[in-house]
Design an enzyme around this catalytic site. Structure first.
Site, short mmCIF file in Angstrom:
data_model
loop_
_atom_site.label_atom_id
_atom_site.label_comp_id
_atom_site.label_asym_id
_atom_site.label_seq_id
_atom_site.Cartn_x
_atom_site.Cartn_y
_atom_site.Cartn_z
N ASP A 166 -44.70 -96.99 81.51
CA ASP A 166 -44.24 -95.59 81.46
C ASP A 166 -44.00 -95.17 80.02
O ASP A 166 -43.34 -95.86 79.25
CB ASP A 166 -42.94 -95.45 82.26
CG ASP A 166 -42.59 -94.00 82.58
OD1 ASP A 166 -42.74 -93.14 81.69
OD2 ASP A 166 -42.17 -93.72 83.71
N HIS B 252 -46.52 -92.71 82.82
CA HIS B 252 -45.65 -91.87 83.65
C HIS B 252 -46.45 -91.22 84.78
O HIS B 252 -45.96 -91.07 85.89
CB HIS B 252 -44.99 -90.80 82.79
CG HIS B 252 -43.85 -90.10 83.47
ND1 HIS B 252 -42.75 -90.78 83.92
CD2 HIS B 252 -43.65 -88.78 83.77
CE1 HIS B 252 -41.90 -89.92 84.47
NE2 HIS B 252 -42.43 -88.71 84.39
N SER C 111 -40.44 -88.38 88.73
CA SER C 111 -39.72 -88.14 87.50
C SER C 111 -38.35 -87.52 87.80
O SER C 111 -37.52 -88.17 88.45
CB SER C 111 -40.55 -87.24 86.58
OG SER C 111 -40.05 -87.25 85.27
#
Length: 798
Positions: free
Chosen positions: A735, A769, A662
């Site tokens: 995601d 994610h 991330s």
């Protein structure tokens, strides 16, 4: 002709190599065994402290399970077959332990294919309610601790897309039931009736880049169908409908159990923000669901101004005051929602009691934003204030009768060493949670206990009149131990979770704060990791800021025999407003060494020195913003970390990989674009072009149009032509995190490839994610291992 055929063949071969379609791979055996290890159970203890529920969790689902039908609308992910969230972790085995005797009991009557969640203890602590996820419906079960049996109690399937369940009393449970069969779900027409149109008529609607939003009228139909539910009271298996079906944001019973505070989602549905920011109505109903008073009509959150301390110009935070029978509190902005507006007070809080006809009573005005209002006593409330921009937090006590405000705590949110902890709540006379105030006017505070020795969690008493704080208990070295629940506030009986570097986390009972009695004996889930050493190392970067990292070395490693090892450095940047705060030690060197799917510690089994939680602070003091020199500070952090591990003699400074997930992936690619310190990089699920997150990102509140040069400079996409260090990019195909759309990785890959860089892009099917499916996770670990072996573990460059 021969030349042409050769050229075509060469191009064809290149295309195959550049776009490999491969089957799933698995990593080396040591990594494979660790990844497949059974999860340690979780526990829940009732308020009386006499029973413990032990929950064994499900392991990684398969890709096939992840590939089941899923609706991604309004910020939700919905299983269209059973009116539930499509991605959740469930308990697959349950047992209970008598804490006094230490005896374990199995539970009869459980479903054969147990997938339990949403556990709730009854008010008298002798029952446990939970939801059971089935292929086509959600059921409600209740465990009776007297009989050790579970019984299915619902007649109508539950709808837990937005809401779950709660106890009304010892025999009654509130939940939301379905109102239609999945067979009646809206059918998608092959040809739409017309185009999808959005418009804005001059209103400012600066929105973050959310994913899984409503995109069409058909999505609107699906959202309405799957979120509409009927509020139900179930008393010993008898269902009673409350009110009429609607889209409930929430429905909370009053402390005296005579009213409901309901948030109802209204049309039109937004195409820009998720469901929790949709138009809604706040109403009070009686116990039968009849609307008595509309408290507020809330506009869509898409109208909220950009900026992290700005809020929607509307009331917010409606909730019951849990120490009063039937009084609502809420917050309103006094600055039209704009924090930079020059006013003495930015927020005001109100309350209103039943029958909700009198003029609301003003509580207090605050110079900062009000975060929340908590109950203390019948006449006292706790107010938290915050400034995300200034990294500041306040906690104040408000006397409702005397209208007096007393500041209790005022601190920087970055100052971990002086964090006094969080007040602990308990069930009050109404069966609602409120901060427990003892006879001597103290509350118990639980905190991380950050210090120069690392985190040593504590349990303190704090006097809400004198502000005197006393340490009642603190974790002792060489352990990491944290208070999980208070069983008796007056006698100071509590439960902790204790772990050591080589000691599996288990639960302990303290009576009167004395030496803990072990309650559980969970086995080591990953014995292969024993022998790997962990050390908290500290060092300075070039501007004097102190840094730290967790250093892991392979089992049996000898510096004299094995020399300097290849290194993998894993990090996630964090912003600070003070160099002193950035320099504080965080985390503990005494935590149990274990790995989860995303950990870099796997590679300590493969002959690497691993630097995990490598600190990458980004500091902006005074009027300066942290991101004003983001790139320079990234490089300073990296240089200092590499120098430290080289000076220790355990890491080879010419064979270092950097990685992150991330915002850590964003950091990784920026480092590869702006320095030559690393042999390779691993970037997972990142955002690399900040013009695609134009209304702010992470803790940056300036917009693209206010700071275009900053957005360009912080975007590694802008410097794709400079990225020549081998980069492995991995991204979940589904995601769901704001900003990290898969297109971010797709476009960066194309840009690096277009400039001749060495890059590999792996897109994992059906992953969000955070990754979940077994095949995807094992393949990800294989990809990372192959990349490190190929580009990092070779001979050092002399």
């Amino acid at each position: 002709m021969k030349y042409t055929l050769l050229l075509i063949a060469s191009l064809f071969c290149f295309q195959i190599n550049a776009q490999d379609a491969i089957e799933y791979k698995t990593p080396p055996t040591a990594i494979l065994n660790l990844a497949n290890a059974k999860l340690t159970p979780t526990v829940s203890i009732n308020d009386k402290g006499d029973w413990m529920l032990i929950m064994e969790r499900s392991t990684m689902p398969t890709v096939e399970e992840l590939a089941q039908p899923e609706l991604r609308i309004a910020g939700l992910r919905i299983n269209p077959n059973n009116f539930s969230p499509s991605r959740s972790t469930n308990a697959i085995r349950l047992s209970v332990k008598d804490i006094k005797t230490g005896k374990d009991f199995s539970i009869g009557g459980l479903p054969t294919n147990l997938k339990a969640g949403n556990f709730q203890w009854s008010p008298n602590d002798d029952k446990i309610a939970f939801t059971q996820t089935n292929a086509e419906n959600i059921d409600l079960y209740v465990i009776d601790l007297n009989t050790k049996k579970a019984i299915k109690t619902n007649q109508t399937p539950l709808n837990i897309v937005i809401n779950d369940l709660s106890w009304l009393d010892n025999n009654s449970i509130l939940y939301h039931a379905t109102v239609a069969s999945t067979k009646n779900a809206p059918k998608k027409m092959l040809a739409p009736k017309g185009p999808t149109v959005q418009q804005n008529m001059g209103k400012v609607a600066a929105s973050a880049t959310y994913q899984d939003l409503i995109k069409s009228p058909y999505d609107e139909q699906l959202f309405e169908f799957y979120t509409t539910s009927q509020l139900v009271k179930n008393t010993n298996g008898i269902e009673t409908k409350i009110g009429s079906p609607q889209i409930y944001g929430s429905a909370i019973i009053s402390p005296d159990k005579k009213y409901f505070l309901v948030e109802k989602i209204d049309k039109p549905f937004s195409y820009l923000v998720p469901v929790y920011s949709f138009n809604s109505s706040i109403v009070v109903t009686d116990i039968d669901g009849k609307v008595l008073k509309e408290i507020a009509k809330l506009p869509s959150g898409e109208l909220a101004p950009s900026g992290y301390d700005n809020v929607l110009n509307a009331p917010r935070g409606h909730s019951w005051i849990n120490t009063l029978p039937n009084t609502i509190s809420w917050i309103e902005p006094l600055d039209s929602g704009l924090i930079k507006k020059k006013v003495d007070f930015h927020d005001v809080a109100y309350m209103q009691a039943a029958p909700f006809t009198a003029t609301p009573t003003m509580l207090m005005k605050t110079p900062m934003r009000i975060g929340n209002i908590s109950s203390l006593t019948e006449n006292e409330l706790l107010f938290s204030e915050y400034s995300r921009v200034k990294h500041q937090q306040k906690l104040s006590k408000f006397d409702v009768v005397k209208k007096e405000v007393k500041n209790l705590i005022d601190r920087s949110t970055d100052d971990a060493y002086n964090d006094p902890g969080t007040p602990i709540s308990a069930s009050n006379r109404f069966g609602k949670n409120s901060v427990k105030v003892l006879a001597n006017r103290t509350v118990l505070m639980r905190g991380a206990g950050s210090s120069s020795k690392g985190d040593l969690p504590f349990l303190n008493s704090f006097n809400i009149d004198t502000k005197e704080s006393k340490t009642l208990w603190r974790c002792q070295e060489p352990y990491y131990e944290v208070v999980t629940s208070i069983l008796d506030f007056d006698k100071l009986n509590f439960v902790t979770s204790r772990q050591g570097q080589n000691e599996t986390p288990n639960y302990y009972l303290y009576n009167g704060g004395n030496t803990g009695k072990q309650l559980t004996n969970f086995p080591d889930p990953q014995p292969e990791l024993r022998g790997i050493t962990k050390e908290k190392i500290t060092y300075k970067r070039k501007d004097g800021v102190n840094l730290a990292a967790d250093l892991y070395l392979p089992k049996g490693y000898s510096k004299e025999r094995d020399g300097a090892l290849p290194v993998i450095m894993w990090a996630y940047p964090r912003e600070f407003k003070s160099s002193d705060d950035a320099a504080q030690i965080r985390g503990s060197k005494y935590t149990f060494v274990r790995v989860s799917w995303g950990s870099p510690i796997f590679w300590a089994t493969q002959g690497y020195a691993v630097m995990d939680n490598t600190e990458f602070p980004i500091v902006g003091e005074g009027d300066k913003q942290p991101n004003d020199n983001f790139i320079e500070q990234l490089v300073w952090n990296a240089e200092a970390a590499i120098k430290k591990i080289a000076d220790l003699g355990v890491g080879d400074s010419t064979r270092v990989a950097v990685g992150g997930h991330s915002y850590g992936a964003f950091m990784t690619v920026n480092l590869l674009a702006h320095c030559k310190l690393f042999k390779a990089g691993i970037a997972r699920s990142g955002a690399y072009n900040r013009s695609l997150t134009p209304f702010g990102f992470q803790n940056e509140e300036r917009t693209y149009w206010q700071a275009p040069e900053l957005y360009f400079k912080m975007s590694p996409f802008s410097y794709a032509n400079q990225i020549k260090t081998p980069l492995l990019m991995i991204h979940g195909e589904a995601d769901n995190n704001p900003g990290t759309f898969p297109i971010q990785s797709e476009r960066l890959y194309n840009a690096i490839k277009g400039h001749g860089g060495t890059v590999r892009f792996v897109q994992l099917p059906y992953e969000s994610h955070g990754y979940a499916a077994k095949e995807n996770i094992l393949h990800m670990l294989w990809e990372q291992n192959e990349w490190l072996e190929k580009y990092v573990k070779g001979k050092s460059i002399k």
